[in-house]
Design an enzyme around this catalytic site. Structure first.
Site, mmCIF file in Angstrom:
data_model
loop_
_atom_site.group_PDB
_atom_site.id
_atom_site.type_symbol
_atom_site.label_atom_id
_atom_site.label_comp_id
_atom_site.label_asym_id
_atom_site.label_seq_id
_atom_site.Cartn_x
_atom_site.Cartn_y
_atom_site.Cartn_z
ATOM 1 C CB CYS A 1 -26.992 96.572 18.564
ATOM 2 S SG CYS A 1 -25.247 96.126 18.309
ATOM 3 C CG MET B 1 -27.594 83.969 27.891
ATOM 4 S SD MET B 1 -28.118 83.696 29.588
ATOM 5 C CE MET B 1 -29.734 84.497 29.603
ATOM 6 C CB SER B 2 -28.261 89.430 23.297
ATOM 7 O OG SER B 2 -29.623 89.055 23.142
ATOM 8 C CG LEU C 1 -19.464 88.308 24.015
ATOM 9 C CD1 LEU C 1 -19.063 88.235 22.541
ATOM 10 C CD2 LEU C 1 -18.303 87.878 24.896
ATOM 11 C CB CYS D 1 -21.672 91.509 15.150
ATOM 12 S SG CYS D 1 -21.820 91.363 16.953
ATOM 13 N N GLY E 1 -29.729 82.212 20.099
ATOM 14 C CA GLY E 1 -31.142 82.441 19.807
ATOM 15 C C GLY E 1 -31.420 82.811 18.367
ATOM 16 N N GLY F 1 -32.094 89.565 25.566
ATOM 17 C CA GLY F 1 -33.403 89.580 24.944
ATOM 18 C C GLY F 1 -34.174 88.305 25.216
ATOM 19 C CB VAL F 2 -37.723 87.422 24.494
ATOM 20 C CG1 VAL F 2 -37.784 87.677 22.995
ATOM 21 C CG2 VAL F 2 -38.675 86.296 24.887
ATOM 22 C CG ASP F 3 -35.332 85.764 20.108
ATOM 23 O OD1 ASP F 3 -36.499 85.358 20.245
ATOM 24 O OD2 ASP F 3 -35.013 86.674 19.322
ATOM 25 C CB SER F 4 -30.227 84.877 24.179
ATOM 26 O OG SER F 4 -30.487 86.101 24.838
#
Length: 371
Positions: free
Chosen positions: A210, A21-22, A46, A114, A138, A24-27
């Site tokens: 990022c 999970m970052s 992370l 990354c 995601g 954002g919407v995707d994750s």
């Protein structure tokens, strides 16, 4: 949701899914869909930046605000959420590598570093430590189970496909990973987020790089490597001096702007960056045409495929017909924008066969003259 498949098998009872999970919407959607399967779902984030620096950072991922968003989504879903500090590892394996590549006259792709470092290698290890049956992300790619096992395929939405950045995924990693959004367009993902009442449904996408949210790559490299601002000459293809520059970190292959050279009969482009001499070599667009490239660090996940292939040499480029002979990738027609430091990703149709790093190129003009 019927349009999502985690490929965990028929029985989900007793299964455990870790979701990267970052924030954002995707994750976040992946976490929600994983939880709906009935499997125990754990969100893992992370932290890739120093806490003080990350707080309030916008336009990135895995930063202060994003960690809070990820935690809020997990709280809403009623699932566990863990944050692991990987700031030092991220700096050493991604940010420092990025700066060193620019100093070497290359055009780096930190997103690949990354993915192959903190996001996959480290997260996979953490997921296994947590006893998970898989790690879900995601990314917009598809995992297709073929006759010989799991295969990596391009995302169904061409505008969102991220397969270029995942070429270094190993077969062992692919067996463990799941990409439930690969068959969906981004608009559908946002619809799902809204339907599920997730607060990140309208959150803007993160920047490609990022850790450079303002887009000033040269400024970051200069901060990390003060010697990067050493001036040098701008020369033509035969070594004739045309002007000067304030540091090779300001130039990449194919660049036209910023040369500040006038009086030439045709537009000039950066053809090569020579770190040893600190020279920026320029020439007409025809000089950018490349006949072949040397590819190092080849990662192959294509099984026994020995048929026709296509190669993609930039994230926004279309795959073109090519032939791989050892570490030499020869293009069927001259290809433009091929730069050392970038990746050459190989495909058979929609399937990713693997890829490697472009170490050197063979100009099409030179190849034609030698023929």
């Amino acid at each position: 949701m019927d349009d999502v498949d985690f490929q965990l098998g028929d029985a989900l009872t007793g299964k455990r899914i870790v979701v990267a999970m970052s924030g954002g919407v995707d994750s976040s959607v992946v976490a929600a869909l994983a939880a709906q399967t009935g499997a125990e779902t754990i969100g893992v984030t992370l932290q890739l930046y120093d806490h003080g620096e990350a707080t309030g950072r916008a336009g990135s991922c895995c930063a202060g605000r994003d960690i809070r968003d990820a935690r809020a989504v997990c709280d809403r879903l009623g699932i566990a959420h863990y944050v692991f500090d990987h700031e030092t590892r991220f700096r050493e394996t991604v940010v420092d590598t990025f700066a060193d590549a620019y100093l070497a006259g290359q055009t780096p792709i930190p997103c690949v570093q990354c993915n192959t470092g903190p996001k996959f290698t480290d997260l996979l290890s953490l997921s296994r430590d947590l006893g998970a049956d898989c790690l879900a992300t995601g990314h917009y790619v598809r995992r297709v189970v073929g006759p010989a096992g799991a295969e990596l395929h391009r995302g169904a939405d061409p505008a969102r496909d991220q397969s270029y950045f995942l070429f270094a995924t190993t077969q062992a990693q692919l067996d463990y990973l799941r990409f439930p959004l690969g068959a969906l367009p981004k608009a559908r993902v946002r619809e799902i987020a809204a339907e599920l009442g997730l607060g990140v449904a309208a959150k803007p996408d993160s920047q490609d790089i990022c850790f450079v949210p303002d887009g000033d790559y040269a400024g970051l490299v200069r901060k990390l490597r003060p010697e990067a601002d050493t001036a040098g000459d701008i020369v033509d293809l035969v070594g004739r001096r045309l002007g000067s520059h304030r540091g090779i970190i300001h130039f990449t292959v194919g660049q036209r702007r910023g040369l500040e050279i006038g009086g030439t009969p045709e537009p000039l482009y950066v053809v090569r960056v020579d770190a040893a001499t600190r020279q920026v070599v320029v020439g007409p667009r025809a000089a950018l045409a490349v006949a072949a490239a040397q590819v190092t660090g080849l990662n192959w996940i294509g099984g026994d495929h020995d048929g026709a292939i296509t190669a993609k040499v930039r994230s926004m480029a279309k795959p073109v017909p090519a032939r791989l002979d050892g570490d030499r990738l020869r293009f069927a027609a001259p290809e433009y924008g091929v730069a050392p430091g970038q990746a050459a990703v190989l495909y058979a149709g929609e399937r990713v066969l693997g890829g490697g790093w472009i170490a050197a190129t063979e100009p099409a003009l030179a190849a034609a003259a030698a023929a």
